[in-house]
Enzyme design. Structure first.
Site, PDB file in Angstrom:
ATOM      1  N   THR A  14       0.606  -1.222  -0.037  1.00  0.00           N
ATOM      2  CA  THR A  14       0.032   0.180   0.063  1.00  0.00           C
ATOM      3  C   THR A  14       0.642   1.179  -0.007  1.00  0.00           C
ATOM      4  OG1 THR A  14      -0.033  -0.128   2.444  1.00  0.00           O
ATOM      5  CG2 THR A  14      -1.884  -1.082   1.202  1.00  0.00           C
ATOM      6  N   LYS A  15       2.213   1.079  -0.052  1.00  0.00           N
ATOM      7  CA  LYS A  15       2.986   2.543   0.142  1.00  0.00           C
ATOM      8  C   LYS A  15       3.459   2.715  -1.135  1.00  0.00           C
ATOM      9  CE  LYS A  15       2.905   2.241   4.656  1.00  0.00           C
ATOM     10  NZ  LYS A  15       1.984   1.086   4.824  1.00  0.00           N
TER      11      LYS A  15
END
Length: 378
Positions: free
Chosen positions: A183-184
């Protein structure tokens, strides 16, 4: 069937498979090989961090930090309540008491001016979280820490390539932890990194990283044999993960530029709603840069947020809320001192994250903004 817009979609640069193949062909697949060194050197060279160690997760990096700070039962560690459980767990595992701080009124990050009131003779560390990649006011934090003789750990999970007054986040506190979760901004599926800025901790950090052995020193020829010399665990990732990560790091600037474009387009597309006080847009303090990790909006209450999530879902758009205040969690509620953390609870109830990923198209983004606008017409 109508196209669905996910909340997140990990971006592949195109070189991940090539570098993984190179790692496979080297027949050296365990950690601390060529690609691990390349990744660590990248951060040390680009941001001038003193020492970087890849880990299997940001959680592992924080666990290493807790060991390095020699957290003991009875020690107190101050951190924001509005954060992920991984910020707290490493210190809980060492027996610490967590003292939760409120968020700022204008931003979900820790209320820096409220930290000093929480300091006691048992305080061992302050853990700040650079929420959404936006810096905490580190001058205030470091001043408090220096005056009271406590350590500072930067939870920089979301803060790659972000700055405070021109200083890279992760390079200000004594220790820092980054995440490369899918998700980064920069990903390798699961992965993280410990940054050691206090030079006195550098040697021991490497030993803890290598299961409590001086194996790294042995391979550098500094000792003629290696053995068990300290506590530690298997914190380092495989070369396959490091190879994937290095492909991402090579494309950091392009990824950051695209995410910044999307972030700015959201601001423009939703500005009218903000000016009419239907929503609040993210606030970036003057001392902080914006690494476009996340775009969120603030609604008036939990009911309105739930209704908007449902409205977006009915239009095949996935938007999600974020943290639940840790001081209200089933695990820690009875251990919390009972202080009201008004803003932390407000972000728990009102913050909504919108899709933001490299391959989000302009038409998709226009649809998201238009769907939110439509919600407030009715």
């Amino acid at each position: 069937m109508e196209h669905k817009i996910p909340f997140n979609q990990p971006f592949l640069t195109g070189k991940e498979a090539q570098y993984i193949q190179e790692a496979l062909q080297s027949r050296k697949l365990a950690g601390n090989g060529t690609f691990t060194q390349k990744c660590q050197n990248y951060f040390q060279d680009r941001y001038h961090f003193h020492k970087c160690l890849l880990t299997t997760s940001c959680t592992d990096a924080l666990e290493m930090a807790a060991i390095l700070l020699e957290i003991q039962p009875g020690d107190e560690v101050i951190m924001p309540s509005y954060t992920f459980v991984s910020t707290a767990n490493p210190f809980i595992l060492r027996g610490a008491k967590i003292v939760f701080a409120d968020s700022r009124a204008d931003h979900p990050g820790i209320d820096e001016k409220g930290i000093e009131d929480l300091i006691t003779t048992k305080t061992k560390a302050i853990v700040v979280v650079h929420y959404a990649g936006v810096a905490c006011d580190m001058d205030i934090v470091m001043d408090i820490a220096n005056r009271h003789g406590v350590w500072v750990v930067e939870d920089a999970a979301q803060a790659i390539d972000a700055y405070y007054k021109g200083k890279p986040l992760g390079g200000i506190g004594h220790l820092a932890a980054f995440s490369f979760h899918e998700t980064k901004n920069i990903v390798c599926g699961e992965g993280g990194m410990l940054v050691v800025n206090d030079k006195k901790m550098a040697k021991r950090s490497e030993i803890i990283w290598e299961k409590g052995t001086n194996r790294s020193a042995f391979f550098r020829g500094e000792v003629d044999k290696y053995g068990w010399v300290d506590v530690g665990s298997s914190f380092l990732p495989s070369e396959i993960i490091a190879a994937f990560l290095y492909a991402q790091l090579e494309d950091l600037e392009r990824i950051q530029q695209k995410r910044a474009q999307i972030w700015k387009a959201y601001c423009q597309g939703l500005q009218d709603l903000a000016s009419r006080e239907k929503i609040r847009l993210p606030f970036i303090p003057a001392f902080a840069s914006n690494n476009a990790h996340m775009f969120y909006i603030l609604l008036k209450n939990q009911e309105e947020r739930s209704a908007l999530i449902g409205h977006l879902k009915s239009n095949n758009i996935q938007a999600v809320f974020h943290y639940l205040s840790l001081h209200e969690s089933p695990f820690y509620k009875e251990k919390h001192a009972g202080r009201n953390l008004v803003y932390s609870d407000q972000y728990t109830d009102c913050l909504l994250r919108l899709p933001l990923f490299f391959e989000l198209t302009e038409p998709e983004q226009h649809k998201i903004s238009a769907t939110i606008q439509h919600f407030f017409i009715h």
